[in-house]
Design a protein around this motif. Structure first.
Motif, PDB file in Angstrom:
ATOM      1  N   ALA A   1      49.815  36.165  29.599  1.00 40.52           N
ATOM      2  CA  ALA A   1      50.233  34.881  29.977  1.00 40.52           C
ATOM      3  C   ALA A   1      49.082  34.332  30.949  1.00 40.52           C
ATOM      4  N   THR A   2      49.042  32.821  30.727  1.00 41.49           N
ATOM      5  CA  THR A   2      48.529  31.863  31.633  1.00 41.49           C
ATOM      6  C   THR A   2      49.057  31.448  32.494  1.00 41.49           C
ATOM      7  N   LEU A   3      49.294  31.129  33.936  1.00 40.81           N
ATOM      8  CA  LEU A   3      49.865  30.429  34.883  1.00 40.81           C
ATOM      9  C   LEU A   3      48.700  29.366  35.203  1.00 40.81           C
ATOM     10  N   VAL A   4      49.114  28.199  35.540  1.00 35.28           N
ATOM     11  CA  VAL A   4      48.578  27.229  36.097  1.00 35.28           C
ATOM     12  C   VAL A   4      49.328  26.542  37.250  1.00 35.28           C
ATOM     13  N   PHE A   5      48.931  26.659  38.661  1.00 38.20           N
ATOM     14  CA  PHE A   5      49.725  25.860  39.701  1.00 38.20           C
ATOM     15  C   PHE A   5      48.737  25.737  40.953  1.00 38.20           C
ATOM     16  N   GLU A   6      48.841  24.527  41.600  1.00 35.47           N
ATOM     17  CA  GLU A   6      47.964  24.281  42.422  1.00 35.47           C
ATOM     18  C   GLU A   6      46.473  23.992  42.035  1.00 35.47           C
ATOM     19  N   ALA A   7      46.397  23.664  40.589  1.00 37.68           N
ATOM     20  CA  ALA A   7      45.074  23.437  40.186  1.00 37.68           C
ATOM     21  C   ALA A   7      44.426  24.617  39.874  1.00 37.68           C
ATOM     22  N   VAL A   8      44.839  25.715  40.025  1.00 33.03           N
ATOM     23  CA  VAL A   8      44.266  27.227  39.747  1.00 33.03           C
ATOM     24  C   VAL A   8      44.734  27.886  38.490  1.00 33.03           C
ATOM     25  N   GLU A   9      43.899  28.372  37.495  1.00 31.84           N
ATOM     26  CA  GLU A   9      44.284  28.992  36.469  1.00 31.84           C
ATOM     27  C   GLU A   9      44.357  30.352  36.665  1.00 31.84           C
ATOM     28  N   CYS A  10      45.339  31.136  36.247  1.00 31.74           N
ATOM     29  CA  CYS A  10      45.417  32.652  36.505  1.00 31.74           C
ATOM     30  C   CYS A  10      45.880  33.111  35.110  1.00 31.74           C
ATOM     31  N   THR A  11      45.320  34.426  34.863  1.00 36.07           N
ATOM     32  CA  THR A  11      45.644  35.212  33.745  1.00 36.07           C
ATOM     33  C   THR A  11      46.627  36.540  34.177  1.00 36.07           C
ATOM     34  N   TRP A  12      47.182  36.857  33.324  1.00 35.98           N
ATOM     35  CA  TRP A  12      48.112  38.088  33.533  1.00 35.98           C
ATOM     36  C   TRP A  12      48.412  38.815  32.164  1.00 35.98           C
ATOM     37  N   GLU A  13      48.212  40.063  32.155  1.00 40.27           N
ATOM     38  CA  GLU A  13      48.666  40.925  31.061  1.00 40.27           C
ATOM     39  C   GLU A  13      49.633  42.065  31.401  1.00 40.27           C
TER      40      GLU A  13
ATOM     41  N   ASP B   1      38.779  32.317  40.252  1.00 45.57           N
ATOM     42  CA  ASP B   1      37.849  32.611  41.595  1.00 45.57           C
ATOM     43  C   ASP B   1      37.498  34.003  41.489  1.00 45.57           C
ATOM     44  N   LYS B   2      38.177  35.044  40.550  1.00 50.30           N
ATOM     45  CA  LYS B   2      37.829  36.247  40.405  1.00 50.30           C
ATOM     46  C   LYS B   2      38.588  36.984  41.443  1.00 50.30           C
ATOM     47  N   THR B   3      39.629  36.720  42.106  1.00 53.21           N
ATOM     48  CA  THR B   3      40.315  37.172  42.880  1.00 53.21           C
ATOM     49  C   THR B   3      41.788  37.566  42.251  1.00 53.21           C
ATOM     50  N   SER B   4      42.479  38.605  42.705  1.00 50.06           N
ATOM     51  CA  SER B   4      43.635  38.995  42.059  1.00 50.06           C
ATOM     52  C   SER B   4      44.873  39.196  43.049  1.00 50.06           C
ATOM     53  N   LEU B   5      45.913  38.923  42.550  1.00 51.00           N
ATOM     54  CA  LEU B   5      47.182  38.966  43.199  1.00 51.00           C
ATOM     55  C   LEU B   5      48.326  39.772  42.619  1.00 51.00           C
ATOM     56  N   PRO B   6      49.164  40.600  43.181  1.00 54.75           N
ATOM     57  CA  PRO B   6      50.147  41.103  42.461  1.00 54.75           C
ATOM     58  C   PRO B   6      50.901  40.100  41.883  1.00 54.75           C
ATOM     59  N   LEU B   7      51.541  40.539  40.774  1.00 56.26           N
ATOM     60  CA  LEU B   7      52.372  39.651  39.796  1.00 56.26           C
ATOM     61  C   LEU B   7      53.385  40.416  39.191  1.00 56.26           C
ATOM     62  N   ARG B   8      54.657  40.330  39.249  1.00 51.69           N
ATOM     63  CA  ARG B   8      55.750  40.919  38.347  1.00 51.69           C
ATOM     64  C   ARG B   8      56.608  39.621  37.562  1.00 51.69           C
ATOM     65  N   LEU B   9      56.521  39.709  36.377  1.00 50.18           N
ATOM     66  CA  LEU B   9      57.122  38.617  35.457  1.00 50.18           C
ATOM     67  C   LEU B   9      58.241  39.436  34.618  1.00 50.18           C
TER      68      LEU B   9
ATOM     69  N   TYR C   1      57.884  46.261  36.346  1.00 49.72           N
ATOM     70  CA  TYR C   1      56.389  46.356  36.090  1.00 49.72           C
ATOM     71  C   TYR C   1      55.624  45.622  37.238  1.00 49.72           C
ATOM     72  N   HIS C   2      54.733  46.300  37.944  1.00 47.19           N
ATOM     73  CA  HIS C   2      53.713  45.881  38.845  1.00 47.19           C
ATOM     74  C   HIS C   2      52.482  45.728  38.194  1.00 47.19           C
ATOM     75  N   GLY C   3      52.019  44.422  38.139  1.00 46.30           N
ATOM     76  CA  GLY C   3      50.523  44.156  37.745  1.00 46.30           C
ATOM     77  C   GLY C   3      49.908  43.140  38.518  1.00 46.30           C
ATOM     78  N   PHE C   4      48.792  42.619  37.980  1.00 47.32           N
ATOM     79  CA  PHE C   4      47.971  41.632  38.665  1.00 47.32           C
ATOM     80  C   PHE C   4      47.711  40.620  37.752  1.00 47.32           C
ATOM     81  N   MET C   5      47.821  39.120  38.500  1.00 42.08           N
ATOM     82  CA  MET C   5      47.104  38.178  37.816  1.00 42.08           C
ATOM     83  C   MET C   5      45.883  37.890  38.400  1.00 42.08           C
ATOM     84  N   ASN C   6      44.949  37.608  37.673  1.00 38.68           N
ATOM     85  CA  ASN C   6      43.575  37.327  37.891  1.00 38.68           C
ATOM     86  C   ASN C   6      43.271  35.803  37.850  1.00 38.68           C
ATOM     87  N   ARG C   7      42.688  35.480  39.153  1.00 41.30           N
ATOM     88  CA  ARG C   7      42.707  33.651  39.257  1.00 41.30           C
ATOM     89  C   ARG C   7      41.071  33.597  38.914  1.00 41.30           C
TER      90      ARG C   7
END
Length: 134
Positions: A96-108, A123-131, A115-121
């Protein structure tokens, strides 16, 4: 069966096949939900539609992001964005690609609430993401 009967039957089958091919496949839509942040303080939701591009199914739609953490003032902060993802075959595995607040993030990962994963912003930072989908 006579030749006339066989010719008639072939024509009926041919018309049925052509009619079936002429009916466009209905695009599917689904609800997508998620949580992100180290404490799950952001809820995500989207109603995505299916498109077929180069033989691959892709889903996309507007994304609503709501801050539901304890530190909200004046109610939850809400932002909007976009989500786009592809599902691998008949599995729940997705990219997935998510874009919000002008920031693009990717997640697989896997589209499951457990399922607990991470989205990569960008700016090279990561945040936990569940979808997950419903």
């Amino acid at each position: 069966m006579s030749n006339l009967g066989e010719v008639f039957l072939r024509k009926v089958v041919l018309v049925a096949v052509i009619s079936a091919l002429a009916i466009p496949a209905r695009a599917q839509s689904m609800q997508v939900y998620g949580k992100t942040g180290y404490l799950g303080e952001y809820e995500l939701s989207s109603n995505v539609s299916e498109q077929v591009t180069s033989g691959k199914k892709e889903y996309s739609g507007p994304l609503a992001v709501k801050h539901v953490g304890l530190c909200t003032r004046d109610g939850p902060k809400e932002t909007t964005g976009q989500i786009r993802f592809q599902v691998a075959g008949s599995s729940s595995r997705a990219a997935a690609t998510l874009v919000f607040e002008a920031v693009e993030c990717t997640w697989e990962g896997v589209l499951l609430e457990s399922y607990h994963g991470f989205m990569n912003r960008a700016d090279k930072t990561s945040l936990p993401l569940r979808l997950w989908t419903k």
